[in-house]
Write a protein that holds these residues in place. Structure first.
Motif, PDB file in Angstrom:
ATOM      1  N   PHE A  80       0.825  -1.206   0.000  1.00 44.22           N
ATOM      2  CA  PHE A  80       0.000   0.000   0.000  1.00 44.22           C
ATOM      3  C   PHE A  80       0.864   1.263   0.000  1.00 44.22           C
ATOM      4  O   PHE A  80       0.660   2.171  -0.812  1.00 44.22           O
ATOM      5  CB  PHE A  80      -0.942   0.000   1.205  1.00 44.22           C
ATOM      6  CG  PHE A  80      -1.553   1.335   1.495  1.00 44.22           C
ATOM      7  CD1 PHE A  80      -2.413   1.930   0.583  1.00 44.22           C
ATOM      8  CD2 PHE A  80      -1.260   2.010   2.667  1.00 44.22           C
ATOM      9  CE1 PHE A  80      -2.975   3.179   0.841  1.00 44.22           C
ATOM     10  CE2 PHE A  80      -1.811   3.246   2.928  1.00 44.22           C
ATOM     11  CZ  PHE A  80      -2.672   3.834   2.021  1.00 44.22           C
ATOM     12  N   ARG A  81       1.850   1.314   0.885  1.00 48.07           N
ATOM     13  CA  ARG A  81       2.703   2.509   0.959  1.00 48.07           C
ATOM     14  C   ARG A  81       3.461   2.720  -0.343  1.00 48.07           C
ATOM     15  O   ARG A  81       3.610   3.848  -0.805  1.00 48.07           O
ATOM     16  CB  ARG A  81       3.674   2.403   2.140  1.00 48.07           C
ATOM     17  CG  ARG A  81       3.038   2.603   3.513  1.00 48.07           C
ATOM     18  CD  ARG A  81       2.313   3.934   3.659  1.00 48.07           C
ATOM     19  NE  ARG A  81       3.098   5.080   3.239  1.00 48.07           N
ATOM     20  CZ  ARG A  81       3.860   5.827   4.029  1.00 48.07           C
ATOM     21  NH1 ARG A  81       3.925   5.568   5.308  1.00 48.07           N
ATOM     22  NH2 ARG A  81       4.539   6.847   3.531  1.00 48.07           N
ATOM     23  N   TRP A 124      -9.261  -4.680   2.077  1.00 49.33           N
ATOM     24  CA  TRP A 124     -10.366  -5.499   1.605  1.00 49.33           C
ATOM     25  C   TRP A 124     -10.465  -5.457   0.088  1.00 49.33           C
ATOM     26  O   TRP A 124     -10.762  -6.473  -0.539  1.00 49.33           O
ATOM     27  CB  TRP A 124     -11.669  -5.049   2.275  1.00 49.33           C
ATOM     28  CG  TRP A 124     -11.461  -4.921   3.756  1.00 49.33           C
ATOM     29  CD1 TRP A 124     -11.492  -3.773   4.498  1.00 49.33           C
ATOM     30  CD2 TRP A 124     -11.104  -5.961   4.672  1.00 49.33           C
ATOM     31  NE1 TRP A 124     -11.191  -4.044   5.812  1.00 49.33           N
ATOM     32  CE2 TRP A 124     -10.946  -5.373   5.956  1.00 49.33           C
ATOM     33  CE3 TRP A 124     -10.893  -7.330   4.551  1.00 49.33           C
ATOM     34  CZ2 TRP A 124     -10.597  -6.114   7.083  1.00 49.33           C
ATOM     35  CZ3 TRP A 124     -10.542  -8.066   5.689  1.00 49.33           C
ATOM     36  CH2 TRP A 124     -10.412  -7.456   6.920  1.00 49.33           C
ATOM     37  N   LEU A 125     -10.216  -4.297  -0.494  1.00 46.54           N
ATOM     38  CA  LEU A 125     -10.204  -4.198  -1.954  1.00 46.54           C
ATOM     39  C   LEU A 125      -9.080  -5.052  -2.542  1.00 46.54           C
ATOM     40  O   LEU A 125      -9.282  -5.779  -3.517  1.00 46.54           O
ATOM     41  CB  LEU A 125     -10.034  -2.734  -2.392  1.00 46.54           C
ATOM     42  CG  LEU A 125     -11.193  -1.801  -2.100  1.00 46.54           C
ATOM     43  CD1 LEU A 125     -10.772  -0.349  -2.327  1.00 46.54           C
ATOM     44  CD2 LEU A 125     -12.394  -2.163  -2.953  1.00 46.54           C
ATOM     45  N   PHE A 126      -7.922  -4.972  -1.948  1.00 46.17           N
ATOM     46  CA  PHE A 126      -6.762  -5.728  -2.417  1.00 46.17           C
ATOM     47  C   PHE A 126      -7.028  -7.230  -2.319  1.00 46.17           C
ATOM     48  O   PHE A 126      -6.768  -7.986  -3.254  1.00 46.17           O
ATOM     49  CB  PHE A 126      -5.528  -5.332  -1.599  1.00 46.17           C
ATOM     50  CG  PHE A 126      -4.245  -5.929  -2.093  1.00 46.17           C
ATOM     51  CD1 PHE A 126      -3.699  -5.542  -3.309  1.00 46.17           C
ATOM     52  CD2 PHE A 126      -3.560  -6.857  -1.325  1.00 46.17           C
ATOM     53  CE1 PHE A 126      -2.503  -6.086  -3.762  1.00 46.17           C
ATOM     54  CE2 PHE A 126      -2.365  -7.403  -1.760  1.00 46.17           C
ATOM     55  CZ  PHE A 126      -1.828  -7.018  -2.984  1.00 46.17           C
ATOM     56  N   GLU A 127      -7.597  -7.645  -1.203  1.00 46.37           N
ATOM     57  CA  GLU A 127      -7.901  -9.061  -1.028  1.00 46.37           C
ATOM     58  C   GLU A 127      -8.997  -9.536  -1.981  1.00 46.37           C
ATOM     59  O   GLU A 127      -9.010 -10.692  -2.397  1.00 46.37           O
ATOM     60  CB  GLU A 127      -8.306  -9.348   0.417  1.00 46.37           C
ATOM     61  CG  GLU A 127      -8.439 -10.829   0.677  1.00 46.37           C
ATOM     62  CD  GLU A 127      -8.347 -11.174   2.146  1.00 46.37           C
ATOM     63  OE1 GLU A 127      -9.172 -11.984   2.583  1.00 46.37           O
ATOM     64  OE2 GLU A 127      -7.470 -10.638   2.821  1.00 46.37           O
ATOM     65  N   ALA A 128      -9.879  -8.626  -2.349  1.00 49.97           N
ATOM     66  CA  ALA A 128     -10.968  -8.979  -3.275  1.00 49.97           C
ATOM     67  C   ALA A 128     -10.481  -9.096  -4.715  1.00 49.97           C
ATOM     68  O   ALA A 128     -11.233  -9.526  -5.584  1.00 49.97           O
ATOM     69  CB  ALA A 128     -12.082  -7.943  -3.191  1.00 49.97           C
ATOM     70  N   GLY A 129      -9.234  -8.713  -4.975  1.00 47.12           N
ATOM     71  CA  GLY A 129      -8.691  -8.885  -6.315  1.00 47.12           C
ATOM     72  C   GLY A 129      -8.293  -7.610  -7.035  1.00 47.12           C
ATOM     73  O   GLY A 129      -7.761  -7.667  -8.142  1.00 47.12           O
ATOM     74  N   TYR A 130      -8.573  -6.464  -6.423  1.00 42.29           N
ATOM     75  CA  TYR A 130      -8.110  -5.219  -7.029  1.00 42.29           C
ATOM     76  C   TYR A 130      -6.589  -5.195  -7.011  1.00 42.29           C
ATOM     77  O   TYR A 130      -5.964  -5.635  -6.044  1.00 42.29           O
ATOM     78  CB  TYR A 130      -8.606  -4.002  -6.238  1.00 42.29           C
ATOM     79  CG  TYR A 130     -10.046  -3.643  -6.446  1.00 42.29           C
ATOM     80  CD1 TYR A 130     -10.401  -2.533  -7.191  1.00 42.29           C
ATOM     81  CD2 TYR A 130     -11.064  -4.399  -5.859  1.00 42.29           C
ATOM     82  CE1 TYR A 130     -11.732  -2.184  -7.365  1.00 42.29           C
ATOM     83  CE2 TYR A 130     -12.397  -4.063  -6.025  1.00 42.29           C
ATOM     84  CZ  TYR A 130     -12.717  -2.958  -6.780  1.00 42.29           C
ATOM     85  OH  TYR A 130     -14.034  -2.623  -6.946  1.00 42.29           O
ATOM     86  N   ARG A 131      -5.998  -4.664  -8.073  1.00 43.50           N
ATOM     87  CA  ARG A 131      -4.560  -4.457  -8.058  1.00 43.50           C
ATOM     88  C   ARG A 131      -4.264  -3.361  -7.043  1.00 43.50           C
ATOM     89  O   ARG A 131      -5.125  -2.534  -6.734  1.00 43.50           O
ATOM     90  CB  ARG A 131      -4.047  -4.053  -9.428  1.00 43.50           C
ATOM     91  CG  ARG A 131      -4.142  -5.180 -10.442  1.00 43.50           C
ATOM     92  CD  ARG A 131      -3.656  -4.722 -11.767  1.00 43.50           C
ATOM     93  NE  ARG A 131      -4.282  -3.413 -12.062  1.00 43.50           N
ATOM     94  CZ  ARG A 131      -4.430  -2.918 -13.265  1.00 43.50           C
ATOM     95  NH1 ARG A 131      -3.996  -3.558 -14.298  1.00 43.50           N
ATOM     96  NH2 ARG A 131      -5.011  -1.750 -13.453  1.00 43.50           N
ATOM     97  N   THR A 136      -5.641   1.745  -4.331  1.00 45.93           N
ATOM     98  CA  THR A 136      -5.162   3.031  -3.848  1.00 45.93           C
ATOM     99  C   THR A 136      -5.945   4.175  -4.486  1.00 45.93           C
ATOM    100  O   THR A 136      -6.343   5.119  -3.797  1.00 45.93           O
ATOM    101  CB  THR A 136      -3.652   3.176  -4.098  1.00 45.93           C
ATOM    102  OG1 THR A 136      -2.985   2.126  -3.377  1.00 45.93           O
ATOM    103  CG2 THR A 136      -3.127   4.516  -3.647  1.00 45.93           C
ATOM    104  N   LEU A 137      -6.160   4.089  -5.804  1.00 48.64           N
ATOM    105  CA  LEU A 137      -6.956   5.128  -6.478  1.00 48.64           C
ATOM    106  C   LEU A 137      -8.347   5.216  -5.878  1.00 48.64           C
ATOM    107  O   LEU A 137      -8.874   6.316  -5.641  1.00 48.64           O
ATOM    108  CB  LEU A 137      -7.049   4.845  -7.975  1.00 48.64           C
ATOM    109  CG  LEU A 137      -5.770   5.047  -8.772  1.00 48.64           C
ATOM    110  CD1 LEU A 137      -5.968   4.593 -10.217  1.00 48.64           C
ATOM    111  CD2 LEU A 137      -5.298   6.485  -8.718  1.00 48.64           C
ATOM    112  N   HIS A 138      -8.952   4.075  -5.627  1.00 49.99           N
ATOM    113  CA  HIS A 138     -10.294   4.052  -5.030  1.00 49.99           C
ATOM    114  C   HIS A 138     -10.273   4.707  -3.645  1.00 49.99           C
ATOM    115  O   HIS A 138     -11.143   5.527  -3.325  1.00 49.99           O
ATOM    116  CB  HIS A 138     -10.788   2.604  -4.935  1.00 49.99           C
ATOM    117  CG  HIS A 138     -12.152   2.493  -4.342  1.00 49.99           C
ATOM    118  ND1 HIS A 138     -13.298   2.784  -5.037  1.00 49.99           N
ATOM    119  CD2 HIS A 138     -12.539   2.142  -3.092  1.00 49.99           C
ATOM    120  CE1 HIS A 138     -14.347   2.612  -4.250  1.00 49.99           C
ATOM    121  NE2 HIS A 138     -13.907   2.225  -3.067  1.00 49.99           N
TER     122      HIS A 138
END
Length: 142
Positions: A80-81, A124-131, A136-138
């Motif tokens: 994330f960072r 949660w977004l990352f785990e759901a499959g978002y790159r 980060t943009l979201h």
């Protein structure tokens, strides 16, 4: 207080983060420290971490606990960072941490403050499959 009591008190600061994740948090926070303590303290912290230990710096422990409370792991916090690093994001999003007040450390060195709670949807977004970049943009667009 005896040496053993001091060690136990220091270890208790990290609870509820398990001992096996404490070093991983310190490794991550060496790259993105929540506050700059100065050259020599940072060198000493790095040495301890490389030797298999961890720091008991309050700001580091606090950040690790808060990040875990919203779903980050040491690894996802690092990802994330890193995803916040592109310079164009700072210009595009007023909510980017670079645009917020900085924390002053030793010697007046300013550190970017990234509050995990402000990005609680990211894990949660990352785990759901978002790159990572998409998540980060979201999170910045909120």
């Amino acid at each position: 207080m005896s040496g053993r009591d001091e060690l136990q008190a220091a270890q208790a600061k990290w609870e509820p983060i398990p001992p096996e994740r404490r070093r991983a948090w310190c490794q991550t926070l060496l790259s993105y420290p929540p506050i700059w303590y100065g050259v020599f303290p940072m060198i000493d912290t790095r040495r301890r971490v490389l030797e298999g230990g961890h720091t008991n710096a309050e700001a580091w422990i606090d950040l690790a606990k808060r990040a875990e409370a919203v779903g980050f792991t040491p690894q996802t916090w690092l990802i994330f960072r890193q995803s916040l690093d592109p310079a164009h994001l700072k210009d595009r999003f007023p909510s980017h941490p670079e645009n917020m007040p900085k924390r002053r450390g030793n010697g007046g060195v300013e550190t970017v403050v990234v509050d995990p709670e402000d990005f609680s949807e990211w894990p949660w977004l990352f785990e759901a499959g978002y790159r990572a970049g998409e998540a980060t943009l979201h999170a910045l667009a909120r």
